[in-house]
Design an enzyme around this catalytic site. Structure first.
Site, PDB file in Angstrom:
ATOM      1  N   THR A 146      -7.766  -7.354   1.923  1.00 12.05           N
ATOM      2  CA  THR A 146      -7.696  -8.590   1.436  1.00 12.05           C
ATOM      3  C   THR A 146      -5.915  -8.796   0.963  1.00 12.05           C
ATOM      4  O   THR A 146      -5.796  -9.846   0.726  1.00 12.05           O
ATOM      5  CB  THR A 146      -8.349  -8.462  -0.250  1.00 12.05           C
ATOM      6  OG1 THR A 146      -7.618  -7.569  -0.657  1.00 12.05           O
ATOM      7  CG2 THR A 146      -9.940  -7.985   0.025  1.00 12.05           C
ATOM      8  N   ARG A 195      -1.697  -2.563  -2.597  1.00 14.22           N
ATOM      9  CA  ARG A 195      -2.054  -3.746  -1.895  1.00 14.22           C
ATOM     10  C   ARG A 195      -3.392  -3.383  -0.981  1.00 14.22           C
ATOM     11  O   ARG A 195      -3.200  -2.733  -0.232  1.00 14.22           O
ATOM     12  CB  ARG A 195      -0.733  -4.318  -1.086  1.00 14.22           C
ATOM     13  CG  ARG A 195      -1.276  -5.537  -0.372  1.00 14.22           C
ATOM     14  CD  ARG A 195       0.086  -6.163   0.278  1.00 14.22           C
ATOM     15  NE  ARG A 195      -0.183  -5.729   1.686  1.00 14.22           N
ATOM     16  CZ  ARG A 195       0.605  -6.477   2.577  1.00 14.22           C
ATOM     17  NH1 ARG A 195       1.257  -7.467   2.321  1.00 14.22           N
ATOM     18  NH2 ARG A 195       0.785  -6.185   3.931  1.00 14.22           N
ATOM     19  N   ASP A 225       5.200  -0.736   7.973  1.00 12.06           N
ATOM     20  CA  ASP A 225       4.861  -0.405   6.862  1.00 12.06           C
ATOM     21  C   ASP A 225       5.856   0.459   6.216  1.00 12.06           C
ATOM     22  O   ASP A 225       6.019   1.436   6.742  1.00 12.06           O
ATOM     23  CB  ASP A 225       3.590   0.168   6.859  1.00 12.06           C
ATOM     24  CG  ASP A 225       3.189   0.354   5.297  1.00 12.06           C
ATOM     25  OD1 ASP A 225       1.914   0.180   5.147  1.00 12.06           O
ATOM     26  OD2 ASP A 225       3.705   1.302   4.565  1.00 12.06           O
ATOM     27  N   ASP A 252       5.031   3.910   4.847  1.00 17.50           N
ATOM     28  CA  ASP A 252       4.629   4.860   5.804  1.00 17.50           C
ATOM     29  C   ASP A 252       5.795   5.407   6.313  1.00 17.50           C
ATOM     30  O   ASP A 252       5.798   6.525   6.556  1.00 17.50           O
ATOM     31  CB  ASP A 252       3.590   4.221   6.743  1.00 17.50           C
ATOM     32  CG  ASP A 252       2.322   3.958   6.075  1.00 17.50           C
ATOM     33  OD1 ASP A 252       1.572   3.427   6.681  1.00 17.50           O
ATOM     34  OD2 ASP A 252       2.088   4.653   5.076  1.00 17.50           O
TER      35      ASP A 252
HETATM   36  O1  LIG Z   1       4.163  -8.691  -1.576  1.00 15.97           O
HETATM   37  P1  LIG Z   1       2.828  -8.049  -1.197  1.00 15.97           P
HETATM   38  O2  LIG Z   1       2.225  -8.883  -0.270  1.00 15.97           O
HETATM   39  O3  LIG Z   1       2.016  -7.506  -2.477  1.00 15.97           O
HETATM   40  O4  LIG Z   1       3.233  -6.858  -0.498  1.00 15.97           O
HETATM   41  C1  LIG Z   1       4.369  -5.935  -0.938  1.00 15.97           C
HETATM   42  C2  LIG Z   1       3.895  -4.566  -1.103  1.00 15.97           C
HETATM   43  O5  LIG Z   1       3.181  -3.897  -0.096  1.00 15.97           O
HETATM   44  C3  LIG Z   1       3.451  -2.641   0.047  1.00 15.97           C
HETATM   45  O6  LIG Z   1       2.906  -1.792  -1.111  1.00 15.97           O
HETATM   46  P2  LIG Z   1       1.267  -1.141  -0.425  1.00 15.97           P
HETATM   47  O7  LIG Z   1       0.734  -0.806  -1.610  1.00 15.97           O
HETATM   48  O8  LIG Z   1       0.865  -1.614   0.762  1.00 15.97           O
HETATM   49  O9  LIG Z   1       1.866   0.437  -0.046  1.00 15.97           O
HETATM   50  P3  LIG Z   1       2.842   1.319  -0.477  1.00 15.97           P
HETATM   51  O10 LIG Z   1       2.287   2.634  -0.910  1.00 15.97           O
HETATM   52  O11 LIG Z   1       3.815   1.800   0.818  1.00 15.97           O
HETATM   53  O12 LIG Z   1       3.846   0.957  -1.660  1.00 15.97           O
HETATM   54  C4  LIG Z   1       4.839  -2.650  -0.376  1.00 15.97           C
HETATM   55  O13 LIG Z   1       5.201  -1.332  -0.837  1.00 15.97           O
HETATM   56  C5  LIG Z   1       4.733  -3.805  -1.729  1.00 15.97           C
HETATM   57  O14 LIG Z   1       4.707  -2.965  -2.750  1.00 15.97           O
HETATM   58  O1  LIG Z   2       6.040  -6.097   6.129  1.00 11.98           O
HETATM   59  C1  LIG Z   2       5.470  -5.599   5.223  1.00 11.98           C
HETATM   60  C2  LIG Z   2       4.652  -5.994   4.235  1.00 11.98           C
HETATM   61  C3  LIG Z   2       4.249  -5.455   3.118  1.00 11.98           C
HETATM   62  N1  LIG Z   2       4.254  -3.926   3.214  1.00 11.98           N
HETATM   63  C4  LIG Z   2       5.286  -3.434   4.077  1.00 11.98           C
HETATM   64  O2  LIG Z   2       5.605  -2.282   4.079  1.00 11.98           O
HETATM   65  N2  LIG Z   2       5.589  -4.227   4.772  1.00 11.98           N
END
Ligand SMILES: O=P(O)(O)OC[C@H]1O[C@H](OP(=O)(O)OP(=O)(O)O)[C@H](O)[C@@H]1O
Ligand SMILES: O=c1cc[nH]c(=O)[nH]1
Ligand SMILES: [Mg+2]
Length: 227
Positions: A123, A119, A217, A220
């Site tokens: 954006t 994500r 997050d 993380d």
């Molecule tokens: O419904 P959305 O708005 O798409 O958000 C959800 C996504 O956001 C995070 O991924 P991200 O790529 O941010 O990080 P990650 O590496 O911790 O999975 C999370 O793991 C989901 O996959």
């Molecule tokens: O609240 C949130 C939304 C997206 N991804 C995350 O890890 N936490």
């Protein structure tokens, strides 16, 4: 946990597309630990994995079963059931991989496909980078794993990959830790045959597309890349 009576759009999905774990005191206590900003990573991992197990066990209930009669040690017939489909897990890298250990504990020798979607930090749109899936995935039921369902962008992108590989929409069970009305609406409107299993429906997204009250997050915090 949002008051679902005030968000009618969600109400129509509850119990049909969306299976919310029973909101027990124990579940709330587990959530209290993993949401605490002062929680140690070992506790976030340990207690998240306990909830993952509950979610996966609930998710297996949406798979096909067939009648299977067995005889008990006292010579009586038991009118039972057994799984009637081939299965695979698919984790949305990165945070989805946090569920793989429990999945392997529950489903021995299960195949696990991977879809890397990130994500965009600015954006908030999903970017598909990579996928590696079993060749016969079109014949399998899929436990799609991602602990966070926020805008729904990542989930929709991951489901699109599966549909393009021939997986019927009704064969997808999405295993999720935390979601919001926005994510549920995005998912259920586009893919009404997908089942969502989640442990909490949060209030809403903040301006940074994070869930409130939320967990921060998750990736993380679970993998320890937040410092
Ligand atoms: O419904 P959305 O708005 O798409 O958000 C959800 C996504 O956001 C995070 O991924 P991200 O790529 O941010 O990080 P990650 O590496 O911790 O999975 C999370 O793991 C989901 O996959
Ligand atoms: O609240 C949130 C939304 C997206 N991804 C995350 O890890 N936490
Ligand atoms: Mg992710």
């Amino acid at each position: 946990m949002t008051d679902t009576t005030t968000t009618p759009s969600i109400q129509e999905y509850l119990g049909k597309n969306v299976h919310l774990l029973p909101q027990t005191r124990q579940l709330r206590a587990l959530h209290s630990i993993i949401r605490d900003r002062t929680a140690r990573r070992e506790d976030i991992v340990f207690y998240s994995r306990r909830i993952f197990r509950m979610l996966l066990e609930a998710g297996l209930n949406f798979l096909p079963f067939e009648s299977w009669e067995v005889e008990t040690p006292v010579g009586r017939k038991y009118d039972g059931l057994r799984f009637a489909s081939q299965l695979c897990g698919v984790s949305v890298i990165r945070a989805g991989e946090s569920m793989e250990a429990e999945l392997r504990e529950i489903c021995r020798s299960i195949r696990i496909g991977k879809i890397l979607i990130q994500r965009d930090k600015v954006t908030k749109l999903p970017r598909l980078y990579y996928s590696s899936l079993p060749n016969d995935i079109a014949r399998r039921h899929v436990l799609l794993m991602d602990p966070m369902l926020a805008t729904g962008g990542s989930a929709l992108a991951a489901i699109q990959v599966l549909l393009e590989r021939g997986v019927p929409e009704e064969n997808i069970v999405f295993i999720n830790l935390l979601t919001v009305p926005e994510g549920i609406t995005a998912l259920c409107k586009r893919h009404p045959k997908v089942k969502l299993v989640t442990s909490s429906i949060e209030e809403r997204l903040n301006e940074n597309a994070y869930m409130l009250p939320g967990i921060g997050d998750f990736g993380d915090r679970f993998f320890g890349t937040d410092t």
